[in-house]
Design an enzyme around this catalytic site. Structure first.
Site, short mmCIF file in Angstrom:
data_model
loop_
_atom_site.label_atom_id
_atom_site.label_comp_id
_atom_site.label_asym_id
_atom_site.label_seq_id
_atom_site.Cartn_x
_atom_site.Cartn_y
_atom_site.Cartn_z
N LYS A 166 -3.38 33.61 53.88
CA LYS A 166 -2.97 34.92 54.30
C LYS A 166 -2.48 35.33 52.64
O LYS A 166 -3.09 36.59 52.23
CB LYS A 166 -1.78 35.21 55.07
CG LYS A 166 -2.44 35.19 56.64
CD LYS A 166 -1.35 35.97 57.57
CE LYS A 166 -2.01 35.80 59.03
NZ LYS A 166 -0.98 36.47 59.68
N LYS A 212 -16.70 31.08 66.01
CA LYS A 212 -15.83 31.44 67.26
C LYS A 212 -16.26 32.86 67.31
O LYS A 212 -16.16 33.58 66.32
CB LYS A 212 -14.67 31.25 66.93
CG LYS A 212 -13.90 29.89 67.76
CD LYS A 212 -12.57 29.48 67.33
CE LYS A 212 -11.56 30.44 67.94
NZ LYS A 212 -10.19 30.01 67.84
N LYS A 250 -13.16 39.39 66.89
CA LYS A 250 -13.47 40.85 66.82
C LYS A 250 -13.82 41.23 65.38
O LYS A 250 -14.38 42.47 65.41
CB LYS A 250 -12.24 41.65 67.28
CG LYS A 250 -10.89 41.24 66.38
CD LYS A 250 -9.58 41.87 66.87
CE LYS A 250 -8.55 41.89 66.11
NZ LYS A 250 -7.87 40.59 65.94
#
Ligand code: TRP
Length: 335
Positions: free
Chosen positions: A115, A197, A200
């Protein structure tokens, strides 16, 4: 006497609509867990703001996502469902635990490192202390098991380390939890990118549980099948990952085996197979979608679930927090 049920707890970020991958891979199996465990699920909105959010969207998703989970079969009578920010003990314990967590161990977290690389423009302290809040989430409830994806396993491990460190100083205050990495549940890939995978972040290959019938049909119609032109429905994960993924979706919903599916579509080709998959998906999702839409309109009902959930959660969390405050030496007023 019967053994009391073991306690299970998991947090879910209210960061987007649920999709078929979430549903077939995990949520579909959650309804049955209550038979074996005492279950707590919360929307981790405190965690979500480590990445900048549009306030109105976060507010809306926190309610919509609750509606979607209930529609997927999570019974609010049998499970404790709540919003993390409604139970102040999470933030309170998080501070105490931050004084029992080492900078070195936080800096080894792979999610933080990923991150930090991605959010250079907003590298806030919350991204770094994220695992401490997660440890507080878990330890407040004395959870035995924490079902998480592989990516969160390291966070459950640091939770165990923090719990053990605290217990070594003050006695058995916290239950040391075990991660539960789901082995059941289908692994669903993106329709447009069968190597990844379903996610969204690639919306054209992602079927959301709230998508209408036409959208579902269109997404399946455009699904990638294979690079060769052998137009035949055969399970070959290596060479035909797109077809294998569609077969997996079809199989998970209908309960048919791959051989049965091959036979059913023998000689029919993708032009018939793809709409057939779209149809079983839509037939399965339609009642869930309708129920979620009905619940979303009933805001008072959802508020009530959140109110009762927070009340039940606060009761359990409060007990742990009081014990911690006492142990570390915070002066208590007489009751
Ligand atoms: N970090 C988890 C995720 O992003 C969400 C989460 C927050 C969580 N607190 C938790 C999961 C406690 C399990 C237990 O998926």
């Amino acid at each position: 006497m019967e053994e009391p049920k073991k306690r299970m707890l998991s947090g879910i970020q209210p960061s987007g609509d649920l999709h078929l991958g979430n549903y077939l891979g995990a949520i579909k199996n959650w309804a049955d867990r209550v038979n074996e465990y005492e279950c707590y699920y919360f929307m981790a909105d405190l965690h979500t703001i480590t990445v900048r959010q549009e306030p109105a969207d976060l507010r809306k998703r926190s309610l919509n996502q609750l509606a979607q989970y209930i529609a997927c079969g999570l019974d609010p009578e049998k499970n404790t469902l709540f919003l993390q920010s409604h139970v102040p003990a999470h933030s309170q314990l998080s501070w105490v635990l931050s004084c029992y967590t080492m900078l070195g161990e936080l800096s080894r977290m792979t999610q933080y490192k990923d991150k930090a690389a991605k959010h250079q423009d907003n590298l806030n302290a919350g991204l770094f202390t994220y695992p401490i809040l997660m440890a507080a989430d878990i330890l407040l409830y004395q959870a035995d098991y924490v079902p998480v994806g592989e990516d969160q396993k390291q966070h459950v491990e640091i939770t165990r380390d923090i719990a053990q460190r605290f217990n070594n100083i003050y006695g058995e205050v916290f239950k040391v939890p075990e991660p539960l990495i789901a082995k059941t549940g289908a692994r669903i890939y993106g329709l447009s990118t069968p190597g990844d995978k379903m996610s969204k972040s690639i919306p054209e290959g992602c079927v959301f549980i709230m998508d209408d019938a036409d959208t579902i049909a269109r997404k399946f119609k455009r699904a990638v099948t294979d690079s060769d032109t052998v137009n035949c429905v055969r399970y070959d994960k290596e060479n035909k990952p797109g077809v294998a993924n569609l077969m997996n979706i079809y199989s998970t919903i209908t309960g048919k085996t791959f051989e049965e599916i091959e036979k059913e579509f023998d000689g029919k080709g993708y032009g018939v197979f793809k709409p057939a998959v779209a149809e079983v998906v839509n037939d399965h999702l339609a009642p869930i979608r309708d129920e979620a839409n009905r619940l979303i309109k009933d805001k008072e009902y959802l508020n009530q679930i959140y109110r009762e959930g927070a009340e039940r959660a606060s009761y359990v969390a409060g007990k742990t927090l009081r014990k911690v405050y006492k142990k570390v030496g915070f002066y208590q007023l007489d009751k």
